[in-house]
Write a protein that holds these residues in place. Structure first.
Motif, short mmCIF file in Angstrom:
data_model
loop_
_atom_site.label_atom_id
_atom_site.label_comp_id
_atom_site.label_asym_id
_atom_site.label_seq_id
_atom_site.Cartn_x
_atom_site.Cartn_y
_atom_site.Cartn_z
N GLY A 43 12.76 5.93 16.42
CA GLY A 43 12.93 7.37 16.30
C GLY A 43 12.10 8.17 17.27
O GLY A 43 12.25 9.40 17.35
N SER A 89 11.40 22.03 17.86
CA SER A 89 10.78 20.73 17.61
C SER A 89 9.38 20.69 18.20
O SER A 89 8.47 20.08 17.63
CB SER A 89 11.63 19.61 18.20
OG SER A 89 12.90 19.57 17.60
N LYS A 130 18.90 15.19 13.11
CA LYS A 130 18.71 14.31 14.26
C LYS A 130 18.54 15.10 15.55
O LYS A 130 17.91 14.64 16.50
CB LYS A 130 19.90 13.37 14.38
CG LYS A 130 19.96 12.32 13.28
CD LYS A 130 21.09 11.33 13.51
CE LYS A 130 21.11 10.27 12.41
NZ LYS A 130 22.20 9.29 12.61
N GLU A 131 19.10 16.34 15.57
CA GLU A 131 18.98 17.15 16.78
C GLU A 131 17.53 17.50 17.10
O GLU A 131 17.18 17.79 18.24
CB GLU A 131 19.78 18.45 16.63
CG GLU A 131 21.28 18.25 16.48
CD GLU A 131 21.68 18.02 15.02
OE1 GLU A 131 20.77 17.79 14.19
OE2 GLU A 131 22.89 18.06 14.72
N GLN A 133 15.08 15.44 17.04
CA GLN A 133 14.49 14.29 17.73
C GLN A 133 13.05 14.03 17.25
O GLN A 133 12.18 13.68 18.04
CB GLN A 133 14.52 14.52 19.25
CG GLN A 133 15.92 14.74 19.79
CD GLN A 133 15.95 14.90 21.29
OE1 GLN A 133 15.31 14.12 22.00
NE2 GLN A 133 16.69 15.89 21.77
N LEU A 135 12.38 11.97 14.46
CA LEU A 135 12.53 10.95 13.42
C LEU A 135 11.32 10.03 13.33
O LEU A 135 11.24 9.22 12.40
CB LEU A 135 13.81 10.13 13.68
CG LEU A 135 15.12 10.93 13.65
CD1 LEU A 135 16.30 10.02 13.90
CD2 LEU A 135 15.27 11.64 12.31
#
Length: 619
Positions: A43, A89, A130-131, A133, A135
């Motif tokens: 991830g 993020s 998931k967008e 990033q 994980l």
């Protein structure tokens, strides 16, 4: 991610001022990454076109490549990786790395990307989109919110390259206290603490005190304060702890209840402080079951605001929080500036991972009960009334880190190591319809190390001048007056407890003032003994007569514990005279003012029989 998108940077980066060689960091990362699952490792977002992701058997090779990538050689390398993450993020990652957690809903209005999604296989839980990033972050769900945390191995690799919040630099934690009331106990603390050590054994049952470590009662505090004179903190009860309660319970913990008055008051406090921080100075082990472990103070005294689901966990070495607090004191003491207590707590949150008095697993069993809590800009409300809020993730700073740091500061202020200012604390916790602060320590505002504190911490060889007692105590030869010429802290306290001040240096002693506060004859005898020790070893005859009179009057009226019933005779004079002329009445009843009879319960049947003989019915 061969054709990874490149996003603008929205957080500041830096080249670390001091960082180990990339080869050394790569080796350390390779060892640490072994404990991370392959799912989490996969991830981590980075250009993986050079790594063949086939089967888990290639974990060692995968870790080797990943650790080499994470050991960023330059700031440009780090920025190139950071640009792979969407702006939101980057902010979530920054908060998670710097504050050890992030409530990601705070960032939802900054992007159209859904921050969470609900997998079809798990109806009840949300996960990160998931967008994002991200994980490789740890996900926690609490109060219907998603909280992120990060493994130390990733945090240690990323954090040095990010510009930290202002509080990471202690210079940005400096504050001003102009016009604010300052509590400084450094000049009186040594003498007051010595008297406290002498007075404590008379006020506590030491084994009960060790076993429960409950706060002192108001009566205990008033009696002890009268004997030692330790100044209370300015703010009222509920907004601040009691200085005497903290100092007394701290002394009991650090001495294992072997309380005695030190010969050198200042050196006694310095030794107490050194033992508090010194890993090589274990507590005495001669009280067997009642021996106090190193973190007993933190678990049972300084965290009273928390409830705990498990039994007490003892440690055989000082908790890590003490070492960090010690380092903060040493850094802030060097230039004599005032520091914001809230900013220093934030500094610890940002720069330290181990401000713990229990293990992380044990801390998760600490909680408070509330129907709602406001932390930061979010209010957490329970749909089922009062519920338990664990002292973890977003609540750990407000419930453990900041209160424990401020509790240490309050404790050291009581001992004269720090001078402090206070303010009215906010009330973000709603419980049973009442708002309150997170802890009784929230009201601490600013701190500064005193000259006495610098000496106790070993930062200065110059020992502050202790208030030397140059005095002459004179008991008047004809009147009940005492004069103290010069300064004597102990004698002034004693005379305040037995007399009335007539000025700066004179007290009048009366029958009433001398016995005030005494509850037993033994306490009166102790006051007489102390008078002869502190004031006059051979007082004049009228003083001796005064003392003897006080002892003779002690217990003159004793409580009558015989159960009895009081009867009102009424207004029929003829009936009253008939009854009172009965000679048998005097053997079972006593006359009292207001036309009443007092009949002991053991004579009640006899009394009722006499009433019946006179034709008086009793209902």
């Amino acid at each position: 991610m061969t054709d990874a998108a490149i996003y603008p940077l929205v957080i500041e980066t830096q080249t670390p001022a001091c960082i180990e060689d990339a080869v050394v960091r790569e080796k350390m990362l390779s060892e640490a990454l072994n404990s991370i699952t392959m799912l989490r490792l996969y991830g981590f977002p980075f250009p993986q076109n050079t790594i063949k992701r086939k089967i888990p058997a290639l974990k060692a090779q995968y870790i080797s490549r990943l650790s080499k990538f994470l050991a960023f050689k330059t700031q440009q390398d780090f920025e190139a990786w950071l640009a792979l993450l969407p702006p939101v993020s980057q902010k979530i990652l920054y908060d998670t790395v710097m504050e050890q957690f992030c409530v990601i809903c705070r960032h939802q209005n900054e992007t159209e990307i859904p921050l969470t999604n609900q997998p079809a296989s798990d109806y009840w839980n949300n996960i990160l989109g998931k967008e994002l990033q991200l994980l490789f972050l740890n996900i926690h769900s609490t109060n219907d919110l998603i909280i992120t945390s990060i493994d130390n191995v990733f945090a240690d690799a990323i954090k040095p390259w990010l510009v930290p919040p202002p509080e990471a630099n202690l210079d940005n934690c400096v504050t001003s206290v102009d016009g604010t009331e300052i509590y400084n106990n450094s000049h009186e603390a040594a003498n007051a603490w010595a008297l406290l050590c002498e007075a404590l054994p008379d006020e506590i049952n030491k084994y009960e005190m060790i076993h429960s470590m409950k706060p002192f009662t108001k009566r205990n505090i008033n009696v002890l304060r009268g004997k030692c004179g330790l100044k209370p903190f300015p703010l009222n009860e509920g907004q601040a702890p009691d200085s005497l309660d903290l100092a007394a319970r701290f002394t009991v913990c650090m001495t294992s209840c072997e309380l005695k008055r030190p010969h050198d008051e200042q050196l006694g406090i310095k030794q107490l402080v050194e033992d508090f921080f010194d890993k090589k100075s274990p507590l005495k082990k001669n009280i067997n079951y009642f021996t106090l472990k190193w973190n007993y103070l933190e678990s049972h005294v300084l965290s009273d605001h928390l409830k705990k689901q498990t039994l007490y966990y003892g440690k055989d070495e000082p908790p890590q929080s003490r070492g960090i607090f010690h380092a903060i004191l040493l850094k802030t003491a060097r230039d004599g500036r005032w520091f914001s207590a809230d900013s220093l707590a934030r500094h610890i949150l940002i720069t330290e991972k181990n401000f713990l008095f229990l293990s992380e697993a044990q801390e998760s069993y600490c909680y408070i009960k509330a129907s709602s809590i406001t932390s930061g800009d979010i209010t957490y409300e329970s749909l089922w009334g009062d519920t338990e809020y664990q002292a973890a993730f977003q609540f750990r700073f407000d419930l453990i880190l900041k209160p424990l740091f401020k509790a240490y500061c309050y404790l050291f202020a009581a001992l004269g190591i720090l001078e402090i200012t206070q303010r009215e604390a906010a009330a973000p916790v709603l419980y049973r319809g009442k708002y309150s602060p997170f802890s009784p320590y929230d009201s601490l505002d600013a701190v500064r190390v005193t000259d006495f504190g610098c000496w106790c911490l070993g930062l200065s060889d110059k020992r502050p001048q202790n208030a030397k007692e140059h005095y002459e105590a004179i008991a008047d030869k004809t009147l009940l007056l005492v004069t103290v010429q010069g300064k004597s802290f102990e004698r002034s306290l004693y005379l305040d407890s037995i007399g009335v001040r007539l000025g700066e240096d004179r007290w009048r002693i009366s029958k009433c003032s001398f016995i005030a506060g005494c509850q037993t004859k033994t306490e009166i005898e102790a006051r007489i003994k102390k008078f002869k020790k502190l004031i006059d070893a051979k007082p004049a005859a009228h003083w001796e007569a005064f003392f003897n009179n006080a002892l003779n009057r002690a217990g003159f009226f004793n409580k009558c514990n015989v159960p009895a019933t009081v009867y009102q005779l009424g207004n029929d004079r003829e009936l009253i005279e008939e009854l009172l002329n009965d000679s048998a009445l005097s053997s079972c009843a006593l006359r009292a003012e207001g036309q009443m009879l007092v009949v002991p319960d053991k004579h009640k049947k006899k009394f009722l029989k006499i009433l019946a003989e006179h034709g008086i019915a009793h209902f």
